[in-house]
Scaffold this motif. Structure first.
Motif, PDB file in Angstrom:
ATOM      1  N   ILE A  10       0.817  -0.994  -0.325  1.00  0.00           N
ATOM      2  CA  ILE A  10       0.246  -0.282   0.473  1.00  0.00           C
ATOM      3  C   ILE A  10       0.972   0.993  -0.259  1.00  0.00           C
ATOM      4  CG2 ILE A  10      -2.132   1.277   1.664  1.00  0.00           C
ATOM      5  CD1 ILE A  10      -2.674  -1.204   2.478  1.00  0.00           C
ATOM      6  N   VAL A  48      -5.040   2.960  -1.227  1.00  0.00           N
ATOM      7  CA  VAL A  48      -5.948   2.431   0.134  1.00  0.00           C
ATOM      8  C   VAL A  48      -7.408   2.599  -0.440  1.00  0.00           C
ATOM      9  CG1 VAL A  48      -7.643   2.945   2.306  1.00  0.00           C
ATOM     10  CG2 VAL A  48      -5.237   3.339   2.144  1.00  0.00           C
ATOM     11  N   VAL A  88      -9.942  -0.067  -0.955  1.00  0.00           N
ATOM     12  CA  VAL A  88     -11.826  -0.584  -0.393  1.00  0.00           C
ATOM     13  C   VAL A  88     -12.607  -0.287  -1.396  1.00  0.00           C
ATOM     14  CG1 VAL A  88     -13.299   1.192   0.319  1.00  0.00           C
ATOM     15  CG2 VAL A  88     -11.060   1.352   1.537  1.00  0.00           C
ATOM     16  N   ILE A  94      -2.727  -1.019   6.720  1.00  0.00           N
ATOM     17  CA  ILE A  94      -3.648  -1.440   7.223  1.00  0.00           C
ATOM     18  C   ILE A  94      -4.704  -1.115   8.429  1.00  0.00           C
ATOM     19  CG2 ILE A  94      -4.764  -3.885   7.163  1.00  0.00           C
ATOM     20  CD1 ILE A  94      -2.591  -5.062   6.089  1.00  0.00           C
ATOM     21  N   LEU A 122      -6.099   1.610   6.244  1.00  0.00           N
ATOM     22  CA  LEU A 122      -7.263   1.022   5.405  1.00  0.00           C
ATOM     23  C   LEU A 122      -8.315   0.748   6.721  1.00  0.00           C
ATOM     24  CD1 LEU A 122      -8.680  -0.931   3.434  1.00  0.00           C
ATOM     25  CD2 LEU A 122      -7.502  -2.934   4.130  1.00  0.00           C
TER      26      LEU A 122
END
Length: 403
Positions: free
Chosen positions: A288, A325, A329, A357, A361
């Motif tokens: 990420i 992110v 999603v 995360i 997230l």
């Protein structure tokens, strides 16, 4: 329901990418320390992740092309069950799910160890059941031999491994049920600490396992901690439906996507009406960053350092996403629409991606309506948090009905 969409983080060493340990911020020098595991898991707990799984194996690390240990990746690790037990007192809500193999481990030891973790965590233990298919692992114990040194056993060996796993899971379940919830009476007047009539022997004699007697650990807070099984192949999916409370799947592996995997699991469940539907959770490996381009560059740099790509079908049985992110999603939303009950995210870099995360997230999923904010809720056991029905002992007494 959004609050039932599970978010699980799968932890392995410095991360799932074989070159993750080379990053300056990997903390690879701390991988054998309690501080490393406590820091990572406490952050997941504090920010609302439902559970962490911790990988384990009877091998010190993956094998290279020469059949010996691949020294370019992390070699050596700590016992997952002991790590989760050590971390448990520092956590409050998160489920702790160590990987424990059933192939060379006595079911009595599996049962009592996971029960102990459930007590120490006040009902937050789980168990990721795994088989150990290689001759290299078998040689460590010297009691049996397997015909292959790789991670892909032949059909006959695989069938025996999964048949044995079914028996072990059954014995573990019987041992978990061997003490009634109220077996400990602490009757000072009569001097009896337990009621022996409320302890039951786990009588089992199978092809691979034979057990007589009860657990030495009283029934744990959840009764039976939830069992996780990775159904990344057809025989593993059949095992999962037979013994698991949570089924882990890998969309994209062998060309099967999320809707097909959910349909397959539900079809297998229909063959045994006594088995209720269980959550199907999708595995994704993630890196990420703030932009897709940066994420792809970071993954390319790791691949270059490793000398090979880390991708679905090439070192990974789960889809590998170099993503942001918002994109993650959206991907999770599509999985939920396909009938998936949660995701287990494998961070390619720990703690960098595990931190993303937890910090980025989790709130993004809440904002998107894919998940309720659970951080301020009362502490619940892991079964409740995952939406799994309470475990009712096979020895539960039917309440008397008064006229």
């Amino acid at each position: 329901m959004p609050d039932r969409f599970a978010l699980v983080t799968a932890l392995r060493g410095a991360g799932w990418h074989p070159a993750a340990w080379r990053a300056p911020d990997s903390g690879a020098e701390r991988l054998r320390s309690l501080r490393h595991w406590r820091d990572v898991i406490v952050e997941q707990d504090r920010l609302g992740v439902d559970a962490v799984t911790v990988e384990d194996s009877f091998t010190a690390g993956p094998l290279g092309d020469d059949g010996d240990l691949d020294v370019t990746t992390v070699v050596g690790g700590l016992d997952a069950l002991l790590v989760t037990a050590a971390v448990a007192p520092a956590t409050r809500q998160i489920g702790l799910v160590p990987t424990v193999s059933v192939t060379h481990t006595e079911p009595f030891h599996v049962a009592t160890s996971v029960q102990t973790l459930d007590h120490l965590s006040s009902g937050r233990a789980g168990w990721r059941l795994q088989v150990s298919p290689t001759a290299r692992e078998a040689a460590l114990f010297g009691r049996r031999t397997f015909p292959t040194t790789t991670s892909a056993p032949d059909g006959e060996t695989a069938a025996a491994l999964f048949a044995e796993a079914r028996e072990v899971a059954e014995v573990v379940s019987r041992l978990w049920d061997s003490w009634d919830d109220d077996a400990i009476i602490r009757d000072v007047r009569t001097g009896r600490f337990i009621d022996r009539d409320r302890i039951h022997n786990a009588e089992f004699r199978g092809e691979f396992v034979s057990v007589h007697g009860a657990s030495i650990v009283p029934r744990s807070p959840q009764g039976r901690p939830p069992v996780f099984v990775l159904a990344h192949r057809a025989d593993a999916a059949s095992l999962a439906v037979d013994v698991a409370d949570v089924v882990l799947v890998t969309p994209g592996f062998d060309g099967r996507e999320a809707p097909d995997l959910v349909t397959e699991i539900r079809h297998l469940e229909e063959t045994d009406p006594s088995r209720t539907s269980r959550p199907v959770i999708a595995d994704l490996a993630v890196l990420i960053e703030q932009s897709r381009a940066l994420a792809e560059d970071e993954l390319a740099a790791l691949d270059e350092a490793a000398g090979r790509p880390y991708a679905l079908g090439s070192g990974s049985d789960a889809a590998v996403l170099a993503t942001t992110v918002p994109e993650l999603v959206a991907r999770i939303g599509s999985l939920r629409d396909a009938g998936i009950a949660g995701v287990r995210l494998r961070p390619l870099r720990t703690p960098r991606d595990s931190t993303a995360i937890a910090r980025q997230l989790v709130p993004a999923l809440v904002t998107a309506g894919l998940r309720a904010d659970v951080s301020s809720r009362p502490v619940a056991d892991l079964r409740s948090r995952l939406g799994i029905a309470p475990a009712v002992s096979r020895h539960a007494r039917t309440p008397e009905v008064r006229a």
